[in-house]
Design an enzyme around this catalytic site. Structure first.
Site, PDB file in Angstrom:
ATOM      1  N   THR A 167       0.836  -1.201   0.000  1.00  0.00           N
ATOM      2  CA  THR A 167       0.000   0.000   0.000  1.00  0.00           C
ATOM      3  C   THR A 167       0.864   1.240   0.000  1.00  0.00           C
ATOM      4  OG1 THR A 167      -1.675  -1.135   1.299  1.00  0.00           O
ATOM      5  CG2 THR A 167      -1.767   1.255   1.340  1.00  0.00           C
ATOM      6  N   ARG A 195     -12.316  -9.824  -1.432  1.00  0.00           N
ATOM      7  CA  ARG A 195     -11.982  -9.146  -0.179  1.00  0.00           C
ATOM      8  C   ARG A 195     -11.584  -7.682  -0.455  1.00  0.00           C
ATOM      9  NH1 ARG A 195      -7.301  -6.248   1.970  1.00  0.00           N
ATOM     10  NH2 ARG A 195      -7.304  -6.507   4.216  1.00  0.00           N
ATOM     11  N   VAL A 196     -12.138  -6.792   0.329  1.00  0.00           N
ATOM     12  CA  VAL A 196     -11.762  -5.382   0.246  1.00  0.00           C
ATOM     13  C   VAL A 196     -11.251  -4.956   1.613  1.00  0.00           C
ATOM     14  CG1 VAL A 196     -12.640  -3.035  -0.079  1.00  0.00           C
ATOM     15  CG2 VAL A 196     -13.402  -4.862  -1.612  1.00  0.00           C
ATOM     16  N   GLY A 197     -10.141  -4.260   1.629  1.00  0.00           N
ATOM     17  CA  GLY A 197      -9.554  -3.802   2.893  1.00  0.00           C
ATOM     18  C   GLY A 197      -9.980  -2.388   3.240  1.00  0.00           C
ATOM     19  N   ASP A 198      -9.173  -1.762   4.068  1.00  0.00           N
ATOM     20  CA  ASP A 198      -9.472  -0.397   4.516  1.00  0.00           C
ATOM     21  C   ASP A 198      -9.117   0.665   3.479  1.00  0.00           C
ATOM     22  OD1 ASP A 198      -6.733  -1.130   4.816  1.00  0.00           O
ATOM     23  OD2 ASP A 198      -6.411   0.633   6.085  1.00  0.00           O
ATOM     24  N   THR A 218      -2.021   2.233   6.969  1.00  0.00           N
ATOM     25  CA  THR A 218      -1.505   1.074   6.244  1.00  0.00           C
ATOM     26  C   THR A 218      -1.423  -0.082   7.226  1.00  0.00           C
ATOM     27  OG1 THR A 218       0.260   0.233   4.833  1.00  0.00           O
ATOM     28  CG2 THR A 218       0.927   1.659   6.644  1.00  0.00           C
ATOM     29  N   GLY A 221      -5.920  -4.281   7.134  1.00  0.00           N
ATOM     30  CA  GLY A 221      -7.094  -3.473   6.836  1.00  0.00           C
ATOM     31  C   GLY A 221      -8.310  -3.770   7.690  1.00  0.00           C
TER      32      GLY A 221
HETATM   33  C1  SD4 Z   1      -5.182  -3.771   3.145  1.00  0.00           C
HETATM   34  N1  SD4 Z   1      -4.249  -1.859   4.285  1.00  0.00           N
HETATM   35  O1  SD4 Z   1      -5.592  -4.153   2.058  1.00  0.00           O
HETATM   36  C2  SD4 Z   1      -4.063  -2.749   3.177  1.00  0.00           C
HETATM   37  C3  SD4 Z   1      -2.762  -3.472   3.189  1.00  0.00           C
HETATM   38  C4  SD4 Z   1      -1.547  -2.663   3.523  1.00  0.00           C
HETATM   39  O2  SD4 Z   1       0.742  -2.507   3.513  1.00  0.00           O
HETATM   40  O3  SD4 Z   1      -1.592  -1.550   3.974  1.00  0.00           O
HETATM   41  N2  SD4 Z   1      -0.372  -3.186   3.310  1.00  0.00           N
HETATM   42  O4  SD4 Z   1      -5.615  -4.200   4.213  1.00  0.00           O
END
Ligand code: SD4
Length: 308
Positions: A167, A195-198, A218, A221
């Site tokens: 990220t 899947r969707v993160g933050d 980061t 998520g």
């Molecule tokens: C996620 N926050 O998809 C992101 C991953 C991330 O460094 O930050 N990786 O959850």
């Protein structure tokens, strides 16, 4: 007197990204243009874990998440976007050219193509192809704490990808004193399909309130979403905390929610900037780095303070 212009971005990749942002900021350009131009550099670099060069989901497909927010609460976001090189620019187009905030999956790709973004071939970068091959041996989804010490990129992670984070988030204040932010990612490697993160969630991965400040996240998520991380950091700044203190308080909240033991298995890092242009950051664990760029020094890379 405000410290402006200024940019702050996550991880070592934040350094070259900040320099692209600085091209905009130093000429009096908008923070919004700066945060887009900045993270596009990272999306472009094939050997990095952001953008199409990143690790795929467990079905072997790279799906991208991104969002952008300006100084007037305008925001745009895409999630689970495939085969498009610059999700951050698609997110900006969602913000500027649709009545919506968020487009996902097929619809997001359709919109991107209609906007003239080229549809790239569905392939994996060499690093990601290797990592995926390794991962298939066990097919276990076990995210490992993100680590990246400045100047010393450790090859750790579930499968030893080039870096084990994926990220970049960037915040900037322009010469006019306005704030904007951006966040773009391939998400956690080998995640479940869909899947969707933050990172594309306004309030979780990114939040900007021009009168108070901006924050971005980061790391794991799921744990950022459940306490609405970036919005929490901004609200803590509204209560008078400095950017660093607000990031620390948000990380402490994650520790409280997870408990001591489970918290050791994850990493979360927050970056923040106040409406005065003061920057700060805090991480759950050792190994988070962030880059700061201002008139004094455009290439600062800082090992973040951490809780555990
Ligand atoms: C996620 N926050 O998809 C992101 C991953 C991330 O460094 O930050 N990786 O959850």
């Amino acid at each position: 007197v405000k410290n402006k212009p200024v940019a702050i971005a996550t991880w070592n990749d934040g350094v070259p990204a900040n320099q692209a942002a600085w091209q905009v900021l130093s000429k009096g350009g908008r923070a919004l243009d700066a945060v887009e131009a900045g993270v596009r550099v990272t999306e472009d670099s094939q050997n990095c874990c952001v953008g199409l060069g990143g690790n795929p989901d467990r079905d072997g497909i790279v799906t991208l998440d991104a969002c952008i927010m300006d100084d007037k609460f305008n925001c745009g976001s895409v999630a689970a976007l495939e085969r498009i090189k610059h999700p951050i620019s698609v997110a900006r187009a969602v913000m500027e050219k649709t009545p919506h905030v968020m487009l996902v999956g097929e619809g997001a790709q359709q919109f991107a193509v209609a906007q003239g973004f080229p549809l790239e071939p569905q392939t994996l970068s060499a690093d990601a192809a290797n990592a995926y091959k390794e991962w298939l041996k066990t097919s276990e989804y076990k995210p490992v704490v993100n680590i990246e010490n400045s100047g010393n990129q450790k090859k750790v992670g579930p499968v030893g990808g080039p870096q084990n984070h994926d990220t970049i988030a960037m915040l900037a204040m322009d010469a006019q004193g306005n704030l904007s932010g951006s966040c773009t990612t391939s998400g956690m490697g080998f995640k479940m399909r869909g899947r969707v993160g933050d990172s594309p969630i306004i309030g979780a991965g990114l939040y900007v309130d021009n009168e108070v400040g901006a924050a971005a996240a980061t790391g794991q998520g799921e744990d950022v979403i459940r306490m609405v991380g970036s919005h929490t950091v901004v609200e803590l700044m509204r209560q008078g905390l400095s950017p660093k203190a607000a990031c620390k308080a948000a990380v402490e909240r994650i520790l409280k929610i997870k408990g001591d033991k489970a918290a050791r298995d994850i990493q979360v890092g927050f970056i923040a900037v106040s409406s005065e242009g003061e920057v700060g950051a805090f991480a759950l664990q050792k190994g988070f780095s962030y880059a700061v760029c201002d008139a004094k020094d455009q290439k600062q890379l800082i090992n973040c303070e951490y809780l555990l």
